[in-house]
Design a protein around this motif. Structure first.
Motif, short mmCIF file in Angstrom:
data_model
loop_
_atom_site.label_atom_id
_atom_site.label_comp_id
_atom_site.label_asym_id
_atom_site.label_seq_id
_atom_site.Cartn_x
_atom_site.Cartn_y
_atom_site.Cartn_z
N TYR A 244 34.51 38.22 47.26
CA TYR A 244 35.12 38.51 45.96
C TYR A 244 36.64 38.41 46.04
O TYR A 244 37.24 38.70 47.09
CB TYR A 244 34.72 39.91 45.48
CG TYR A 244 33.22 40.12 45.47
CD1 TYR A 244 32.43 39.56 44.47
CD2 TYR A 244 32.60 40.85 46.47
CE1 TYR A 244 31.05 39.74 44.46
CE2 TYR A 244 31.22 41.03 46.48
CZ TYR A 244 30.46 40.48 45.47
OH TYR A 244 29.09 40.65 45.48
N ASP A 245 37.25 38.00 44.92
CA ASP A 245 38.71 37.89 44.88
C ASP A 245 39.33 39.22 44.44
O ASP A 245 40.13 39.28 43.51
CB ASP A 245 39.14 36.75 43.94
CG ASP A 245 38.64 36.93 42.52
OD1 ASP A 245 37.81 37.84 42.29
OD2 ASP A 245 39.08 36.17 41.64
N SER A 246 38.97 40.27 45.15
CA SER A 246 39.46 41.61 44.84
C SER A 246 40.80 41.84 45.51
O SER A 246 41.22 41.11 46.40
CB SER A 246 38.46 42.66 45.31
OG SER A 246 38.21 42.51 46.69
N TRP A 247 41.49 42.91 45.11
CA TRP A 247 42.79 43.22 45.69
C TRP A 247 42.66 43.52 47.17
O TRP A 247 43.55 43.19 47.95
CB TRP A 247 43.44 44.39 44.97
CG TRP A 247 44.71 44.82 45.65
CD1 TRP A 247 44.95 45.97 46.32
CD2 TRP A 247 45.90 44.04 45.78
NE1 TRP A 247 46.22 45.99 46.85
CE2 TRP A 247 46.82 44.81 46.53
CE3 TRP A 247 46.27 42.77 45.34
CZ2 TRP A 247 48.10 44.35 46.84
CZ3 TRP A 247 47.55 42.32 45.65
CH2 TRP A 247 48.44 43.11 46.39
N CYS A 248 41.55 44.13 47.59
CA CYS A 248 41.42 44.44 49.01
C CYS A 248 41.38 43.16 49.84
O CYS A 248 41.87 43.13 50.97
CB CYS A 248 40.18 45.30 49.26
SG CYS A 248 38.59 44.49 48.91
N SER A 249 40.81 42.08 49.29
CA SER A 249 40.82 40.81 50.00
C SER A 249 42.22 40.27 50.16
O SER A 249 42.61 39.79 51.23
CB SER A 249 39.96 39.78 49.27
OG SER A 249 38.59 40.12 49.33
N VAL A 250 43.02 40.37 49.09
CA VAL A 250 44.42 39.92 49.16
C VAL A 250 45.17 40.73 50.22
O VAL A 250 45.92 40.18 51.04
CB VAL A 250 45.10 40.07 47.79
CG1 VAL A 250 46.58 39.75 47.89
CG2 VAL A 250 44.42 39.16 46.76
N ASN A 251 44.95 42.03 50.24
CA ASN A 251 45.64 42.89 51.20
C ASN A 251 45.24 42.54 52.64
O ASN A 251 46.09 42.47 53.53
CB ASN A 251 45.31 44.35 50.91
CG ASN A 251 46.04 45.30 51.84
OD1 ASN A 251 47.22 45.56 51.69
ND2 ASN A 251 45.33 45.83 52.83
N ASN A 252 43.95 42.32 52.87
CA ASN A 252 43.49 42.00 54.22
C ASN A 252 44.01 40.64 54.70
O ASN A 252 44.32 40.47 55.88
CB ASN A 252 41.96 42.04 54.27
CG ASN A 252 41.42 43.45 54.19
OD1 ASN A 252 42.18 44.42 54.25
ND2 ASN A 252 40.12 43.59 54.03
N VAL A 253 44.09 39.69 53.78
CA VAL A 253 44.68 38.39 54.12
C VAL A 253 46.14 38.56 54.52
O VAL A 253 46.60 38.01 55.53
CB VAL A 253 44.55 37.42 52.93
CG1 VAL A 253 45.48 36.23 53.09
CG2 VAL A 253 43.11 36.95 52.78
N ARG A 254 46.88 39.33 53.75
CA ARG A 254 48.30 39.57 54.08
C ARG A 254 48.43 40.23 55.45
O ARG A 254 49.35 39.92 56.21
CB ARG A 254 48.94 40.46 53.01
CG ARG A 254 49.11 39.80 51.64
CD ARG A 254 49.61 40.81 50.63
NE ARG A 254 50.91 41.35 51.02
CZ ARG A 254 51.35 42.57 50.68
NH1 ARG A 254 50.56 43.37 49.97
NH2 ARG A 254 52.54 42.97 51.04
N SER A 255 47.52 41.15 55.75
CA SER A 255 47.58 41.83 57.03
C SER A 255 47.38 40.86 58.20
O SER A 255 48.14 40.87 59.17
CB SER A 255 46.52 42.94 57.09
OG SER A 255 46.52 43.58 58.35
N LEU A 256 46.37 40.00 58.09
CA LEU A 256 46.07 39.06 59.18
C LEU A 256 47.18 38.03 59.36
O LEU A 256 47.63 37.77 60.49
CB LEU A 256 44.75 38.35 58.91
CG LEU A 256 43.48 39.18 59.10
CD1 LEU A 256 42.27 38.40 58.60
CD2 LEU A 256 43.29 39.54 60.57
#
Length: 336
Positions: A244-256
């Protein structure tokens, strides 16, 4: 010495973190990997003309991709102000503005300025009490007895003078360098008292020791400017699914991606850089987040350099990967 062409890193949902490269010396090789593509940087800033920081909501407490862009942007902006005022014979005005916090961002990005020959701080956006002191004196005040202040000062100087050339060779093309030439990244240890925490810090020696990394750039031959952030991974959002294109996905991508960029910036020779690539493929605890987010990294000329989920494809282009999936290799070439 082998050369390494441009590298791009992704996560399963991320846009590329863009690098440029080629050089005949290891430190120039790694430096070139740290250059953002001009289009990518402009597309992430707030202002239409590309003159603003990457993200005004980006916090220097973490190593997100925006931390890297904000540090470089603010260091360059401060250095340009010093160069301009130096031409007018009034650099003290800029130093005072730095110390008064007028260059600071609300999210804990701040510049510091040191005189190269004397090692004396002439402007500091986090602590005005350090102006007029050397790193050795500051280290004594903060109780950082395990590090070498003179060596750190020299590393800052060396980084500020890196890549001070008119252009960088990229494949068969040439790209312009920054308006303020040169600059490089320096990892170091520091007491992590951010500007927003300064009033609450009764004793600087009580602040936790943190790994930090700063972008250092020259500002006339007499001074260097630095802006850094804590080398601390942006916390993962869990549970979170990559479906899903949820905010948590965006955050996890930024982290990695932020972690990968910082690790690359820290590498000071080719051996360390190769270790980073190895970890990206085989240290799943660092580069694979439960829920499906993972990091992968390709060279711009094709081969896969690291993959936290499918390391067996290392060294292969996307065409081979697509063929293994019983899909047309041309699709892989088009995606690349």
């Amino acid at each position: 010495m082998p050369t390494l062409n441009s590298v791009k890193a992704h996560t399963a949902l991320s846009a590329p973190t863009q690098k440029t490269a080629t050089s005949h010396q290891v430190h120039q090789l790694l430096r070139s990997l740290q250059q953002e593509d001009g289009t990518a940087v402009t597309s992430t800033v707030d202002s239409a003309d590309g003159s603003g920081p990457a993200r005004t909501s980006c916090d220097a407490a973490y190593s997100a991709p925006c931390s890297r862009v904000n540090s470089k942007w603010l260091a360059t902006k401060t250095a340009q102000a010093i160069v301009e005022q130096d031409a007018l014979g009034d650099t003290n005005k800029v130093f005072q503005d730095v110390t008064d916090g007028r260059f600071n961002m609300e999210t804990n990005f701040f510049p510091f300025v040191f005189e190269i020959d004397t090692g004396v701080c002439v402007g500091h956006g986090a602590n005005p009490n350090w102006v007029g002191q050397t790193l050795s004196q500051i280290f004594d005040e903060m109780g950082i007895g395990f590090s070498l202040p003179d060596e750190l000062h020299q590393r800052f100087i060396d980084a500020s003078r890196m890549n001070s050339v008119p252009s960088l060779e990229v494949s068969n093309t040439t790209v312009a360098t920054d308006i303020v030439d040169g600059g490089g990244w320096v990892p170091y240890m520091w007491r992590a008292v951010l500007p927003s925490q300064q009033e609450d810090a009764d004793d600087a020696t009580s602040a936790p020791i943190m790994n930090k990394i700063a972008f250092i750039v020259s500002a006339t031959p007499r001074y260097y400017v630095g802006v850094g952030y804590n080398n601390q991974e942006l916390p993962w959002d869990l549970p979170c699914s990559d479906k899903y294109d949820s905010w948590c996905s965006v955050n996890n991508v930024r982290s990695l991606v932020g972690k990968a960029e910082t690790r690359i910036n820290e590498a000071v020779n080719l051996g360390q850089f190769e270790t980073v690539l190895y970890d990206m493929s085989f240290d799943r605890e660092q580069y694979f987040i439960p829920g499906g987010h993972y990091l992968f990294m390709y060279r711009y000329d094709g081969p896969l350099k690291a993959h936290a989920h499918l390391s067996r494809f290392a060294g292969q282009p996307l065409e081979v990967f697509f063929k293994d999936l019983n899909r047309e290799p041309a699709e892989g070439a088009a995606l690349h």
